[in-house]
Design a protein around this motif. Structure first.
Motif, PDB file in Angstrom:
ATOM      1  N   HIS A 153       7.668   6.871  29.906  1.00  0.00           N
ATOM      2  CA  HIS A 153       7.997   6.417  28.562  1.00  0.00           C
ATOM      3  C   HIS A 153       7.306   5.096  28.233  1.00  0.00           C
ATOM      4  CE1 HIS A 153      10.453   4.380  25.478  1.00  0.00           C
ATOM      5  NE2 HIS A 153      10.601   5.597  24.983  1.00  0.00           N
ATOM      6  N   ARG A 179       5.877   2.577  22.267  1.00  0.00           N
ATOM      7  CA  ARG A 179       6.880   3.498  21.733  1.00  0.00           C
ATOM      8  C   ARG A 179       8.039   2.686  21.162  1.00  0.00           C
ATOM      9  NH1 ARG A 179       7.385   8.641  25.601  1.00  0.00           N
ATOM     10  NH2 ARG A 179       8.851   9.142  23.952  1.00  0.00           N
ATOM     11  N   THR A 180       8.574   3.169  20.067  1.00  0.00           N
ATOM     12  CA  THR A 180       9.700   2.474  19.454  1.00  0.00           C
ATOM     13  C   THR A 180      11.031   3.131  19.799  1.00  0.00           C
ATOM     14  OG1 THR A 180       9.386   3.768  17.439  1.00  0.00           O
ATOM     15  CG2 THR A 180       8.306   1.598  17.551  1.00  0.00           C
ATOM     16  N   ASP A 181      10.979   4.362  20.297  1.00  0.00           N
ATOM     17  CA  ASP A 181      12.226   5.024  20.675  1.00  0.00           C
ATOM     18  C   ASP A 181      12.731   4.452  22.000  1.00  0.00           C
ATOM     19  OD1 ASP A 181       9.935   6.216  21.875  1.00  0.00           O
ATOM     20  OD2 ASP A 181      11.118   7.956  22.466  1.00  0.00           O
TER      21      ASP A 181
END
Length: 172
Positions: free
Chosen positions: A25, A149-151
């Protein structure tokens, strides 16, 4: 040593997929490689210093650190090779690992059997050797820039839900 090894491997089996998913991630594997290696080195350096029960716990911690670092190390292979060199780079990594094991045996023999310095000295020397051989990877592996990534990173529950869902797909 079977029970401490089994305990360490059970922890790795549970923690490993979560660590792998989080490094996937974030796109950052070197920090986990460094962290796991440092845990391994520190635990190994303290072996045979505080008695058998504490040494068994340190052994478990060292095995966990080593195997978690291995997850990051293995995932770095595409970053340090190309499609044309991936087999050679992988083979060199395995070869250097075995070479390091031979050096470790030599250190153990020299310090324990020849110089008769005792187990604690052997483990400290092995930890220092491990550090010296690991240092180049800490500083020379450059991970490619990956989009941020922003999630949020996957939770432990999400990782195992995904794993069990995938395993059911393959067994149905």
């Amino acid at each position: 040593m079977a029970i401490p090894t089994a305990i360490a491997m059970a922890i790795v089996v549970v923690a490993g997929p979560w660590v792998g998913a989080r490094t996937d991630h974030s796109g950052r594997r070197v920090p986990v490689l460094v962290w796991g290696t440092v845990v391994t080195i520190a635990s190994t350096a303290a072996l045979a210093t505080f008695g058998v029960p504490v040494s068994l716990v340190l052994f478990v911690i060292a095995l966990i650190g080593f195997n978690i670092a291995g997850i990051a190390y293995d995932a770095l292979l595409p970053d340090v090779s190309t499609d044309d060199t991936i087999g050679r780079v992988s083979g060199l990594g395995v070869g250097f690992g075995y070479f390091g094991s031979v050096i470790g045996l030599g250190i153990g023999y020299l310090l324990s059997d020849v110089l008769e310095l005792g187990s604690a000295a052997v483990f400290r020397a092995l930890a220092i050797a491990f550090l010296l051989f690991a240092l180049p990877s800490f500083f020379q592996i450059v991970e490619p820039e990956r989009p941020r990534r922003t999630d949020p990173p996957p939770t432990f529950r999400q990782v195992f839900s995904h794993l069990f869902a995938r395993s059911e797909e393959h067994t149905s």
